[in-house]
Design a protein around this motif. Structure first.
Motif, PDB file in Angstrom:
ATOM      1  N   UNK A   1     -91.791   6.102 -44.376  1.00 27.32           N
ATOM      2  CA  UNK A   1     -91.865   5.164 -45.502  1.00 27.32           C
ATOM      3  C   UNK A   1     -92.556   3.859 -45.106  1.00 27.32           C
ATOM      4  N   UNK A   2     -93.792   3.964 -44.635  1.00 26.95           N
ATOM      5  CA  UNK A   2     -94.534   2.785 -44.176  1.00 26.95           C
ATOM      6  C   UNK A   2     -95.751   2.518 -45.072  1.00 26.95           C
ATOM      7  N   UNK A   3     -95.619   2.787 -46.362  1.00 27.02           N
ATOM      8  CA  UNK A   3     -96.742   2.653 -47.284  1.00 27.02           C
ATOM      9  C   UNK A   3     -97.246   1.220 -47.410  1.00 27.02           C
ATOM     10  N   UNK A   4     -96.411   0.236 -47.122  1.00 23.44           N
ATOM     11  CA  UNK A   4     -96.820  -1.159 -47.285  1.00 23.44           C
ATOM     12  C   UNK A   4     -97.637  -1.676 -46.109  1.00 23.44           C
ATOM     13  N   UNK A   5     -97.732  -0.899 -45.022  1.00 15.58           N
ATOM     14  CA  UNK A   5     -98.441  -1.352 -43.830  1.00 15.58           C
ATOM     15  C   UNK A   5     -99.926  -1.614 -44.114  1.00 15.58           C
ATOM     16  N   UNK A   6    -100.399  -2.768 -43.624  1.00 14.66           N
ATOM     17  CA  UNK A   6    -101.807  -3.111 -43.721  1.00 14.66           C
ATOM     18  C   UNK A   6    -102.441  -3.141 -42.332  1.00 14.66           C
ATOM     19  N   UNK A   7    -101.678  -3.586 -41.345  1.00 14.62           N
ATOM     20  CA  UNK A   7    -102.175  -3.765 -39.979  1.00 14.62           C
ATOM     21  C   UNK A   7    -101.208  -3.086 -39.015  1.00 14.62           C
ATOM     22  N   UNK A   8    -101.704  -2.189 -38.155  1.00 14.97           N
ATOM     23  CA  UNK A   8    -100.858  -1.482 -37.194  1.00 14.97           C
ATOM     24  C   UNK A   8    -101.509  -1.508 -35.815  1.00 14.97           C
ATOM     25  N   UNK A   9    -100.692  -1.733 -34.792  1.00 13.15           N
ATOM     26  CA  UNK A   9    -101.165  -1.768 -33.410  1.00 13.15           C
ATOM     27  C   UNK A   9    -100.311  -0.841 -32.565  1.00 13.15           C
ATOM     28  N   UNK A  10    -100.962   0.084 -31.856  1.00 14.74           N
ATOM     29  CA  UNK A  10    -100.258   1.032 -30.994  1.00 14.74           C
ATOM     30  C   UNK A  10    -100.693   0.794 -29.543  1.00 14.74           C
ATOM     31  N   UNK A  11     -99.873   0.049 -28.822  1.00 22.12           N
ATOM     32  CA  UNK A  11    -100.175  -0.265 -27.431  1.00 22.12           C
ATOM     33  C   UNK A  11     -99.101   0.272 -26.492  1.00 22.12           C
ATOM     34  N   UNK A  12     -98.378   1.291 -26.946  1.00 17.13           N
ATOM     35  CA  UNK A  12     -97.249   1.764 -26.162  1.00 17.13           C
ATOM     36  C   UNK A  12     -97.650   2.885 -25.203  1.00 17.13           C
ATOM     37  N   UNK A  13     -96.697   3.212 -24.293  1.00 17.31           N
ATOM     38  CA  UNK A  13     -96.856   4.298 -23.327  1.00 17.31           C
ATOM     39  C   UNK A  13     -95.667   5.233 -23.467  1.00 17.31           C
ATOM     40  N   UNK A  14     -95.921   6.516 -23.378  1.00 20.10           N
ATOM     41  CA  UNK A  14     -94.850   7.514 -23.435  1.00 20.10           C
ATOM     42  C   UNK A  14     -94.894   8.311 -22.138  1.00 20.10           C
ATOM     43  N   UNK A  15     -93.713   8.572 -21.557  1.00 18.51           N
ATOM     44  CA  UNK A  15     -93.704   9.131 -20.205  1.00 18.51           C
ATOM     45  C   UNK A  15     -94.229  10.567 -20.139  1.00 18.51           C
ATOM     46  N   UNK A  16     -94.408  11.193 -21.313  1.00 18.80           N
ATOM     47  CA  UNK A  16     -95.028  12.520 -21.365  1.00 18.80           C
ATOM     48  C   UNK A  16     -96.338  12.430 -22.131  1.00 18.80           C
ATOM     49  N   UNK A  17     -97.256  13.323 -21.836  1.00 18.34           N
ATOM     50  CA  UNK A  17     -98.497  13.406 -22.618  1.00 18.34           C
ATOM     51  C   UNK A  17     -98.203  14.251 -23.849  1.00 18.34           C
TER      52      UNK A  17
ATOM     53  N   UNK B   1    -106.373  -0.642 -37.766  1.00 19.64           N
ATOM     54  CA  UNK B   1    -105.606   0.102 -36.779  1.00 19.64           C
ATOM     55  C   UNK B   1    -106.177  -0.177 -35.385  1.00 19.64           C
ATOM     56  N   UNK B   2    -105.307  -0.645 -34.487  1.00 23.09           N
ATOM     57  CA  UNK B   2    -105.707  -0.908 -33.109  1.00 23.09           C
ATOM     58  C   UNK B   2    -104.886  -0.011 -32.191  1.00 23.09           C
ATOM     59  N   UNK B   3    -105.558   0.676 -31.244  1.00 27.71           N
ATOM     60  CA  UNK B   3    -104.836   1.566 -30.338  1.00 27.71           C
ATOM     61  C   UNK B   3    -105.180   1.222 -28.902  1.00 27.71           C
ATOM     62  N   UNK B   4    -104.178   1.392 -28.022  1.00 27.15           N
ATOM     63  CA  UNK B   4    -104.327   1.049 -26.616  1.00 27.15           C
ATOM     64  C   UNK B   4    -104.817   2.196 -25.768  1.00 27.15           C
ATOM     65  N   UNK B   5    -104.903   2.000 -24.435  1.00 27.01           N
ATOM     66  CA  UNK B   5    -105.508   2.976 -23.529  1.00 27.01           C
ATOM     67  C   UNK B   5    -104.763   4.298 -23.459  1.00 27.01           C
ATOM     68  N   UNK B   6    -103.411   4.285 -23.501  1.00 22.39           N
ATOM     69  CA  UNK B   6    -102.673   5.556 -23.424  1.00 22.39           C
ATOM     70  C   UNK B   6    -102.988   6.416 -24.635  1.00 22.39           C
ATOM     71  N   UNK B   7    -102.996   5.797 -25.814  1.00 21.01           N
ATOM     72  CA  UNK B   7    -103.299   6.546 -27.039  1.00 21.01           C
ATOM     73  C   UNK B   7    -104.717   7.104 -27.000  1.00 21.01           C
ATOM     74  N   UNK B   8    -105.652   6.304 -26.492  1.00 20.76           N
ATOM     75  CA  UNK B   8    -107.038   6.784 -26.385  1.00 20.76           C
ATOM     76  C   UNK B   8    -107.145   7.964 -25.422  1.00 20.76           C
ATOM     77  N   UNK B   9    -106.415   7.891 -24.331  1.00 19.84           N
ATOM     78  CA  UNK B   9    -106.458   8.961 -23.338  1.00 19.84           C
ATOM     79  C   UNK B   9    -105.915  10.272 -23.915  1.00 19.84           C
ATOM     80  N   UNK B  10    -104.806  10.183 -24.645  1.00 25.26           N
ATOM     81  CA  UNK B  10    -104.207  11.374 -25.248  1.00 25.26           C
ATOM     82  C   UNK B  10    -105.110  11.929 -26.327  1.00 25.26           C
TER      83      UNK B  10
END
Length: 284
Positions: free
Chosen positions: A241-257, A275-284
């Motif tokens: 339920x995130x329909x109101x989102x205008x700006x999102x940033x994903x800079x997190x790391x998850x211990x599994x691929x 939408x902005x994404x960090x290096x882990x997201x780009x790698x995956x």
């Protein structure tokens, strides 16, 4: 008065503390059916009332006069349409908390218009009360009357009793992280949500990959800006339920691929303008 008349009179006056039944020259005080109920059942009935209504019940019976002080649910509401002065409302809460008897409370709920930090000391004292009384569910709805909002005190970020937390018009700025080990539901009425990672010591010490509670669900109906950063140890962020989102940033790391997790996350953000994404997201 005949016995049948007496029974009819008692039936018609259930809401009155005592009914006088006269037999000849003798008067007997007989408790009505409500007064005959055990305390724990009466307190259960009171749990669905606002505190002002619970306290009013004390006029119905001497037995009920201070029964409300044993209530495990404390709910206070001051609507914008109320003729009651907000200062009197605040004082009534302070007075009620002083008389509260239980060492633990199930629910503590407050709703009123919060203006310009006028009552910041009162609200801070209520949060101390919440901690001392081991409150399980806190609902703090400070209706917007101030641009700054209320900043949750640092003592609230380390609460081992909270199961459910709902906050409106509150700022959350923890200085040393958050420790809510038994929290299951967190509801925030905010426009901007920044989550700096998730770490739980029990998860770190466990090697069990079959944990049924792997998801960290973020339900953000009103949020327009969302940032997810840091490490998420054994937890998969899930957006709902995130329909109101205008700006999102994903800079997190998850211990599994986890490509599926990231695909699902990006699918939830397909409508955002930026939408902005960090290096882990780009790698995956």
């Amino acid at each position: 008065m005949s016995h049948s008349d007496s029974s009819q009179s008692e039936s018609e006056n259930v809401g009155i503390a005592y009914v006088d039944q006269c037999y000849g020259d003798k008067t007997v005080n007989k408790p009505d059916r409500l007064s005959a109920l055990p305390d724990h059942l009466l307190l259960h009935i009171f749990s669905s009332f606002q505190m002002k209504d619970v306290i009013i019940t004390g006029v119905l019976s001497k037995r009920w006069h201070l029964l409300w002080t044993s209530a495990h649910n404390l709910c206070f509401n001051h609507s914008l349409e109320s003729n009651r002065d907000v200062t009197e409302f605040i004082k009534s809460i302070d007075d009620t908390l002083i008389l509260s008897k239980p060492s633990k409370l199930k629910k503590f709920s407050i709703e009123f218009l919060y203006r310009n930090n006028q009552f910041v000391d009162n609200v801070n004292n209520w949060m101390i009360f919440v901690t001392i009384k081991s409150v399980e569910g806190l609902d703090l709805n400070l209706m917007r009357g101030s641009k700054e909002g209320y900043s949750l005190p640092q003592l609230m970020y380390s609460n081992v009793r909270l199961h459910k937390l709902k906050l409106s018009n509150c700022n959350l700025v923890p200085k040393e992280g958050i420790n809510w080990p038994v929290l299951r539901v967190l509801s925030l009425c905010v426009k901007k949500l920044v989550i700096w990672g998730y770490w739980h010591q029990e998860d770190a010490d466990s090697d069990d990959d079959d944990d049924d509670d792997k998801e960290l669900t973020i339900w953000a109906r009103n949020v327009t800006l969302l940032e997810i950063s840091g490490w998420f140890h054994k937890k998969i962020p899930v957006l709902q339920n995130v329909q109101a989102l205008v700006d999102a940033k994903l800079y997190f790391f998850e211990f599994r691929t986890n490509q599926k997790m990231l695909n699902d996350l990006l699918a939830s953000l397909g409508h955002v303008e930026k939408l902005s994404i960090g290096p882990w997201c780009l790698q995956v």
